[in-house]
Scaffold this motif. Structure first.
Motif, PDB file in Angstrom:
ATOM      1  N   ASN A  16       0.817  -1.216   0.000  1.00  0.00           N
ATOM      2  CA  ASN A  16       0.000   0.000   0.000  1.00  0.00           C
ATOM      3  C   ASN A  16       0.849   1.264   0.000  1.00  0.00           C
ATOM      4  OD1 ASN A  16      -2.458  -1.341  -0.087  1.00  0.00           O
ATOM      5  ND2 ASN A  16      -2.633  -1.467   2.146  1.00  0.00           N
ATOM      6  N   LYS A  17       1.997   1.226   0.656  1.00  0.00           N
ATOM      7  CA  LYS A  17       2.889   2.390   0.643  1.00  0.00           C
ATOM      8  C   LYS A  17       3.454   2.615  -0.757  1.00  0.00           C
ATOM      9  CE  LYS A  17       4.125   1.978   5.521  1.00  0.00           C
ATOM     10  NZ  LYS A  17       5.143   1.496   6.509  1.00  0.00           N
ATOM     11  N   TRP A  18       3.814   1.524  -1.430  1.00  0.00           N
ATOM     12  CA  TRP A  18       4.274   1.648  -2.812  1.00  0.00           C
ATOM     13  C   TRP A  18       3.169   2.215  -3.702  1.00  0.00           C
ATOM     14  CZ3 TRP A  18       8.805   1.651  -5.160  1.00  0.00           C
ATOM     15  CH2 TRP A  18       9.892   1.065  -4.513  1.00  0.00           C
ATOM     16  N   GLU A  19       1.961   1.711  -3.525  1.00  0.00           N
ATOM     17  CA  GLU A  19       0.842   2.219  -4.324  1.00  0.00           C
ATOM     18  C   GLU A  19       0.613   3.702  -4.065  1.00  0.00           C
ATOM     19  OE1 GLU A  19      -4.001   1.637  -4.938  1.00  0.00           O
ATOM     20  OE2 GLU A  19      -2.943   0.578  -3.330  1.00  0.00           O
ATOM     21  N   LEU A  20       0.671   4.099  -2.797  1.00  0.00           N
ATOM     22  CA  LEU A  20       0.477   5.505  -2.440  1.00  0.00           C
ATOM     23  C   LEU A  20       1.551   6.368  -3.083  1.00  0.00           C
ATOM     24  CD1 LEU A  20      -0.873   7.763  -0.813  1.00  0.00           C
ATOM     25  CD2 LEU A  20       0.536   7.081   1.151  1.00  0.00           C
ATOM     26  N   GLY A  21       2.808   5.941  -3.010  1.00  0.00           N
ATOM     27  CA  GLY A  21       3.893   6.712  -3.622  1.00  0.00           C
ATOM     28  C   GLY A  21       3.723   6.839  -5.124  1.00  0.00           C
ATOM     29  N   ILE A  22       3.327   5.755  -5.769  1.00  0.00           N
ATOM     30  CA  ILE A  22       3.106   5.775  -7.217  1.00  0.00           C
ATOM     31  C   ILE A  22       1.969   6.723  -7.570  1.00  0.00           C
ATOM     32  CG2 ILE A  22       2.202   4.352  -9.103  1.00  0.00           C
ATOM     33  CD1 ILE A  22       3.892   2.044  -7.916  1.00  0.00           C
ATOM     34  N   ASN A  23       0.892   6.691  -6.790  1.00  0.00           N
ATOM     35  CA  ASN A  23      -0.239   7.588  -7.052  1.00  0.00           C
ATOM     36  C   ASN A  23       0.148   9.051  -6.888  1.00  0.00           C
ATOM     37  OD1 ASN A  23      -1.975   5.490  -7.635  1.00  0.00           O
ATOM     38  ND2 ASN A  23      -2.863   5.398  -5.593  1.00  0.00           N
ATOM     39  N   VAL A  24       0.990   9.338  -5.912  1.00  0.00           N
ATOM     40  CA  VAL A  24       1.441  10.721  -5.696  1.00  0.00           C
ATOM     41  C   VAL A  24       2.254  11.198  -6.903  1.00  0.00           C
ATOM     42  CG1 VAL A  24       2.999  12.157  -4.323  1.00  0.00           C
ATOM     43  CG2 VAL A  24       1.357  10.664  -3.181  1.00  0.00           C
TER      44      VAL A  24
END
Length: 455
Positions: free
Chosen positions: A172-180
């Motif tokens: 989820n942290k990777w997904e959040l970073g990618i979305n940002v």
């Protein structure tokens, strides 16, 4: 097979939306209860109990806050780069306003409580034939769907719960970073999408201002739907969860529920693939359909729809290779000319590289160099031609590097949302695998079991 009921303070909760790397424990929501497990601190939970003792850090509000901040910042910077005059200042102001909205959302994310979203959720696969204080009991087989769309499952083994929680949080942290990153890029390049707006027809203005983004949302939703579906099919057919009951239930299970406000029966699913999901970040609203197709006005009133254009992001993905080839050629020419620097006319006349470059120049391979040459001589290379060529080659190298960088960045931005989907889907797999590991580690669960866990 007999399956354990869920006592408070004994069962861990893991959520597909958690950013915190630790599991929490399920807790009661009811104010009245009189059925306990081993002591009065351990009431047996029911479908009315939708809470955890300690709040999770949830990716849903964090994603909204982070992407609003990034999109607003990107839009403000893009407005300064691509636009000027009143339109540029308006776009900058909109970006700043969105950034402020992101700051407000950040405060909300920091103060996020799971209680309201969980209470707005629903327990699936309950033991409906057993009532505790008038509500259906829940068991190890039950799954809680949160109002924010997270999926929570019960774990009896703390080690399995910790492993699943840590892996899910990492995804989820990777997904959040990618979305940002994607949101900043979407905001930054958005102003460039309005190039030619002032000279467009009325229909063209409507298309540029909104039509292309409405169509883009539909197109990209369809692509993401197919992509998610393909991933889930692959996992169910060939992956490590091909025979995993939890994964199958998340993807395919649905139940009928009575809406307490309307009294109507509604069918709800746990987490089935959805074609048109609710937008979760600002760049969902500015998915440009011209990244896939391009609509170009032809002579007269007609518009031509082309499925593949170099001007689109999809075309730029393919053009990365071509851009790199052009840049490499420019750099090589620059290096070759630097090797000729300082040679006099006689040396240039006999130098094999100089003679080859002169042949290329005469054949039209380097038109910009030829046009820039102040003392062009088709019969022999001279120092002035070398100096002019070095200047042109250096300029072309810089420009081709910018082109390669732009094409690469926009190509990556086109792919980033799908990379985020991969992490999101893999978090669901982690939960399902964690449930299997938990059952293997703690097959008995608690001493209080249901012979028919789901009915």
């Amino acid at each position: 097979m007999a399956v354990s009921y869920i006592p408070e303070d004994k069962v861990f909760a893991v959520c597909t939306f958690q950013l915190s790397s630790a599991p929490q424990k399920f807790s009661h929501s009811r104010s009245t209860f009189n059925v306990y497990y081993e002591n009065k601190k351990q009431p047996v939970l029911t479908v009315e109990d939708k809470n955890v003792k300690v709040e999770f850090t949830c990716k849903s509000p964090a994603n909204l806050a982070g992407t609003l901040l990034a999109f607003g910042a990107g839009l403000a910077v893009g407005a300064l780069v691509f636009l000027s005059g009143p339109v540029g200042w308006i776009a900058f102001g909109v970006g700043a306003a969105i950034f402020v909205g992101g700051a407000v959302a950040t405060i909300a994310a920091v103060n996020h409580k799971c209680t309201n979203p969980l209470n707005g959720g629903q327990w699936f696969l309950a033991h409906n034939s057993v009532k505790i204080n008038g509500a259906s009991a829940i068991t190890r087989s039950s799954i809680l769907k949160c109002g924010n769309s997270g999926v929570l499952t019960p774990f009896f083994d703390e080690a399995s719960a910790n492993a699943a929680a840590q892996s899910i949080a990492s995804k989820n942290k990777w997904e959040l970073g990618i979305n940002v990153v994607a949101s900043f890029g979407a905001g930054f390049f958005l102003p460039s999408a309005f190039t030619g707006f002032g000279t467009a027809t009325v229909a063209g203005k409507v298309w540029l201002a909104g039509g292309r983004f409405i169509a883009g949302f539909a197109v990209f939703s369809g692509i993401n739907y197919a992509f998610r579906g393909g991933m889930r099919w692959g996992h169910e057919t060939f992956g490590d969860v091909s025979d995993n009951t939890t994964y199958d239930q998340m993807n395919n299970h649905s139940e009928d529920f009575v809406d307490p406000q309307t009294g109507k029966v509604e069918q709800r699913d746990i987490d089935q693939n959805s074609l048109l999901g609710a937008p979760s970040k600002p760049d969902d609203f500015v998915q440009d359909s011209e990244d896939i197709i391009q609509i170009k006005k032809e002579s007269g009133p007609w518009y031509k729809i082309t499925s593949y254009k170099k001007g689109t992001v999809a075309g730029k993905i393919t053009n990365i290779v071509e851009s790199r080839r052009v840049h490499v050629n420019n750099v090589n020419l620059q290096r070759q000319l630097e090797g000729l620097d300082g040679l006099n006319r006689q040396q240039l006349r006999t130098n094999p590289l100089a003679r080859q470059l002169l042949n290329d120049l005469n054949s039209g391979r380097y038109p910009e160099w030829r046009n820039a040459a102040t003392h062009y001589n088709s019969g022999r290379m001279n120092p002035s031609m070398v100096d002019d060529g070095r200047t042109v080659a250096a300029s072309n190298s810089r420009n081709s590097l910018k082109s390669l960088t732009s094409n690469s960045v926009q190509g990556v931005l086109f792919l980033i949302p799908f990379i985020g989907t991969i992490f999101s889907e893999e978090a669901r797999v982690d939960l399902a695998q964690g449930m299997a590991a938990d059952l293997a580690a703690e097959p008995n669960g608690s001493k209080l079991v249901a012979k028919t866990p789901v009915d």
